[in-house]
Design an enzyme around this catalytic site. Structure first.
Site, mmCIF file in Angstrom:
data_model
loop_
_atom_site.group_PDB
_atom_site.id
_atom_site.type_symbol
_atom_site.label_atom_id
_atom_site.label_comp_id
_atom_site.label_asym_id
_atom_site.label_seq_id
_atom_site.Cartn_x
_atom_site.Cartn_y
_atom_site.Cartn_z
ATOM 1 N N GLY A 83 0.820 -1.217 0.000
ATOM 2 C CA GLY A 83 0.000 0.000 0.000
ATOM 3 C C GLY A 83 0.851 1.263 0.000
ATOM 4 N N ARG B 203 1.175 -5.688 -5.046
ATOM 5 C CA ARG B 203 1.178 -6.608 -3.905
ATOM 6 C C ARG B 203 1.656 -8.018 -4.269
ATOM 7 N NH1 ARG B 203 -0.635 -4.524 0.731
ATOM 8 N NH2 ARG B 203 -2.110 -2.789 0.708
ATOM 9 N N ASP C 115 5.574 -8.032 5.658
ATOM 10 C CA ASP C 115 5.655 -9.184 4.760
ATOM 11 C C ASP C 115 6.709 -8.969 3.670
ATOM 12 O OD1 ASP C 115 3.781 -10.825 5.971
ATOM 13 O OD2 ASP C 115 2.103 -9.890 4.934
ATOM 14 N N LYS D 286 8.141 0.626 5.548
ATOM 15 C CA LYS D 286 7.028 1.444 5.047
ATOM 16 C C LYS D 286 5.706 0.861 5.503
ATOM 17 C CE LYS D 286 4.501 -0.083 2.497
ATOM 18 N NZ LYS D 286 3.535 -0.795 1.672
ATOM 19 N N THR D 287 4.788 1.601 5.962
ATOM 20 C CA THR D 287 3.368 1.303 6.061
ATOM 21 C C THR D 287 2.695 2.338 6.947
ATOM 22 O OG1 THR D 287 1.598 -0.205 6.730
ATOM 23 C CG2 THR D 287 3.661 -0.484 7.914
ATOM 24 N N ASP E 29 0.173 1.829 8.494
ATOM 25 C CA ASP E 29 -0.436 1.112 9.625
ATOM 26 C C ASP E 29 0.392 1.223 10.912
ATOM 27 O OD1 ASP E 29 -2.204 0.399 7.722
ATOM 28 O OD2 ASP E 29 -1.939 -1.762 7.883
HETATM 29 P P1 FBP Z 1 0.625 -1.962 3.615
HETATM 30 O O1 FBP Z 1 0.642 -2.821 4.836
HETATM 31 O O2 FBP Z 1 0.997 -2.683 2.387
HETATM 32 O O3 FBP Z 1 1.433 -0.727 3.820
HETATM 33 O O4 FBP Z 1 -0.869 -1.458 3.355
HETATM 34 C C1 FBP Z 1 -1.657 -1.019 4.403
HETATM 35 C C2 FBP Z 1 -3.063 -0.678 3.972
HETATM 36 O O5 FBP Z 1 -3.174 0.705 3.686
HETATM 37 C C3 FBP Z 1 -4.039 -1.105 5.063
HETATM 38 O O6 FBP Z 1 -4.205 -0.087 6.012
HETATM 39 C C4 FBP Z 1 -5.275 -1.431 4.260
HETATM 40 O O7 FBP Z 1 -6.069 -2.396 4.893
HETATM 41 C C5 FBP Z 1 -4.721 -1.985 2.996
HETATM 42 O O8 FBP Z 1 -3.462 -1.395 2.808
HETATM 43 C C6 FBP Z 1 -5.601 -1.706 1.806
HETATM 44 O O9 FBP Z 1 -5.080 -2.372 0.718
HETATM 45 P P2 FBP Z 1 -5.408 -2.017 -0.785
HETATM 46 O O10 FBP Z 1 -4.592 -0.809 -1.129
HETATM 47 O O11 FBP Z 1 -4.925 -3.209 -1.523
HETATM 48 O O12 FBP Z 1 -6.860 -1.750 -0.892
#
Ligand code: FBP
Length: 555
Positions: free
Chosen positions: A82, A146, A177, A203-204, A206
């Site tokens: 993400g 992803r 991951d 990075k994230t 979250d």
């Molecule tokens: P990452 O862990 O890859 O940084 O992504 C986090 C996130 O933003 C979560 O908060 C959310 O649930 C998910 O990605 C949403 O994924 P997508 O962009 O595939 O809809």
């Protein structure tokens, strides 16, 4: 060049603040080596899996000078998962480090995430191209994806592609991951004696990739400040109009760091913390009852409005829902072919209901149809249910509403309940990085280059002491194996970086829990306003409350 806004034009000029140790010619920076390290647990098994890369020392960028600078090298970079504000600055930092070593060095960006290296889709990132992305949000510089990079076939393919471009190193900018897979790739490249280094970057939005050495993942600062601005605005609207309860779902696939940080910044009436729900084993109906009690009390004070923050990951932390989702994940993975032949929702839910355990079948049947449908939607590439697509905030509203009706009919509630629902997630992932994220990410990028120049592999770039001004930050590298343990994934024990959930014994949660009762009944909202990029450091450079509470002991 694509059209740009006035702020974007000014942000191009912004010079990120970096730690003192990174202020010299990047190619001349050496590193100091600490003692050998151990993984967080399962040391013996991990030692065997990571024969070549286990136990390396922590390194710190030193003040000493390297002899002879750096020869020209080629490096490849991947954005994984993400979006998170600041990714462009990581790439700019790598580029500036690399080209300070030798003008002939080249940086290649693999397009569309990890699949870019498998399909050999890349572009050379030139000075002119990179300059269009400095201090801006998004991952559009090369795109993200992803695709999981984890099998030996994929690693072999990656080696061929790296060799065809004469790459000395691959940089993986990703979450837990992706960095786990970066560690596996580093090990494989070492075993095959390729000489190709692998470096990870945390990075994230979250905020769940953190530990003793990684104080925060990039993007958390900007994303939470963006959401907190919006929550504050809504809170003020609620307090002005006095007619709505706003249920706001906030991103965060699993951990509640985002909602907790937003709560500390805005002081809403209710914030659900998933980790606490799991700890106390509260059922969905108990969670609803808690919210209802607060609504009733506020209505007795004439306040028929309020703010409820709902973490996106909540659904999996509610005990009966967690079990249901785990059963669904297995059923859908093990019976994909048959399930694919069921064309209607009715056929799917009938088949599912027969296969689920008695308790889970009951939990599934008690949910509204829309939520059932959302629980059956496609899994992400890691086999996870896509929590961003499950409308938990609407589910809670529906259940709260029906409970309030019961109370009203029984003469226990005489208020009015009107609701609005919101979901804040994508709004914050590509915002212009705050000064903190712009500085932090650029520093991470420069650090990546120092690690590469010093011949390291299997490391994650780390910049510490972040609660202090940037000049006091400490740059270095952490062996990724050090953050790992074994966890069960799809029935097998796998090495993974430990995900950092909210600690109920940690300072941010304690601070929140000491104040939440007051915030529940009183209207004590605070309004953080928009992220500011220019002005006093106190307004523009202050990190999140979470980071300050965790690392400086003050609030
Ligand atoms: P990452 O862990 O890859 O940084 O992504 C986090 C996130 O933003 C979560 O908060 C959310 O649930 C998910 O990605 C949403 O994924 P997508 O962009 O595939 O809809």
């Amino acid at each position: 060049m694509a059209p740009y806004s006035i702020l974007q034009k000014h942000r191009y000029e912004y010079a990120p603040k970096i730690p003192v140790a990174l202020r010299r010619d990047a190619s001349s920076i050496t590193v100091d080596f600490g003692d050998p390290t151990e993984s967080v647990s399962d040391q013996e098994q991990l030692k065997q899996i990571f024969e070549k890369t286990y136990g390396k020392p922590i390194v710190t960028c030193s003040t000493g000078n390297r002899e002879g600078g750096t020869k020209s090298i080629n490096v490849g970079v991947i954005l994984s998962g993400g979006q998170a504000p600041g990714g462009h600055n990581v790439i700019a930092g790598i580029f500036d480090g690399l080209t300070s070593g030798s003008k002939d060095s080249k940086l290649f960006g693999f397009l569309g995430g990890p699949s870019g290296i498998l399909n050999d889709k890349s572009i050379e990132l030139t000075q002119e191209y990179i300059d269009q992305f400095r201090n801006t949000g998004g991952f559009d510089i090369i795109g993200s994806g992803r695709t999981k990079l984890e099998s030996e076939d994929q690693f072999d393919r990656a080696i061929d592609v790296c060799r065809s471009k004469d790459l000395s190193a691959v940089v993986v900018i990703g979450g837990d991951d992706s960095n786990t897979n970066a560690a596996l790739m580093a090990e494989y490249f070492e075993k095959k004696d390729t000489g190709i280094q692998v470096i990870g970057v945390p990075k994230t939005i979250d905020g769940d990739l953190k530990n003793e050495h990684i104080e925060v993942s990039f993007g958390f600062d900007t994303a939470t400040k963006t959401y907190a601005e919006l929550i504050g605005n809504i809170a003020r609207d609620a307090k002005s109009a006095k007619k709505y309860w706003h249920f706001i779902k906030l991103m965060g696939r699993s951990a509640t760091h985002i909602a907790l940080e937003c709560a500390l910044q805005t002081q809403p009436n209710v914030t659900i913390v998933s980790e606490e729900i799991r700890e106390t084993q509260k059922t969905l109906y108990e969670i609803v009852e808690d919210i209802v009690q607060i609504i009733v009390k506020r209505s007795e004070n004439g306040e028929n409005f309020g703010i409820v923050l709902v973490p996106e990951g909540l659904i999996e932390f509610i005990p009966e829902m967690g079990i249901l989702i785990a059963e669904l994940n297995d059923l859908l993975a093990d019976n994909a072919a048959h399930y694919g032949t069921l064309n209607t929702f009715e056929a799917q839910s009938e088949w599912i209901n027969k296969k689920l355990s008695k308790d889970s079948s009951y939990a599934f049947s008690s949910l509204p149809n829309d939520i059932q449908r959302q629980l059956l939607m496609d899994r992400d590439p890691h086999g996870n249910v896509q929590v961003s697509r499950i409308e938990t905030e609407k589910l809670l509203i529906e259940l709260v509403e029906s409970r309030l009706k019961e109370l009203k009919n029984g003469g226990h509630y005489s208020g009015t309940f009107s609701s609005q629902h919101h979901f804040f997630g994508y709004e914050g992932r590509c915002a212009f990085p705050s000064n903190f994220d712009a500085d932090y990410c650029y520093s991470l990028g420069r650090t990546v280059f120092v690690l590469i120049a010093n011949g390291l592999t299997g490391y994650m770039a780390s910049v510490k002491n972040l609660a202090q001004p940037a000049e006091q930050w400490v740059a270095g590298g952490i062996p990724i194996t050090m953050m790992m343990n074994l966890e069960q994934r799809h029935g097998k024990m796998k090495p993974v970086i430990q995900k950092a959930l909210v600690k109920l014994s940690g300072k941010p949660f304690k601070k929140f829990s000491s104040l939440r009762e007051e915030w529940a009944i009183k209207t004590a909202y605070t309004y953080p306003g928009a992220i500011q990029y220019y002005g006093p450091a106190e307004v523009c450079d202050k990190p999140t409350r979470t980071l300050i509470l965790e690392h400086s002991g003050t609030s």
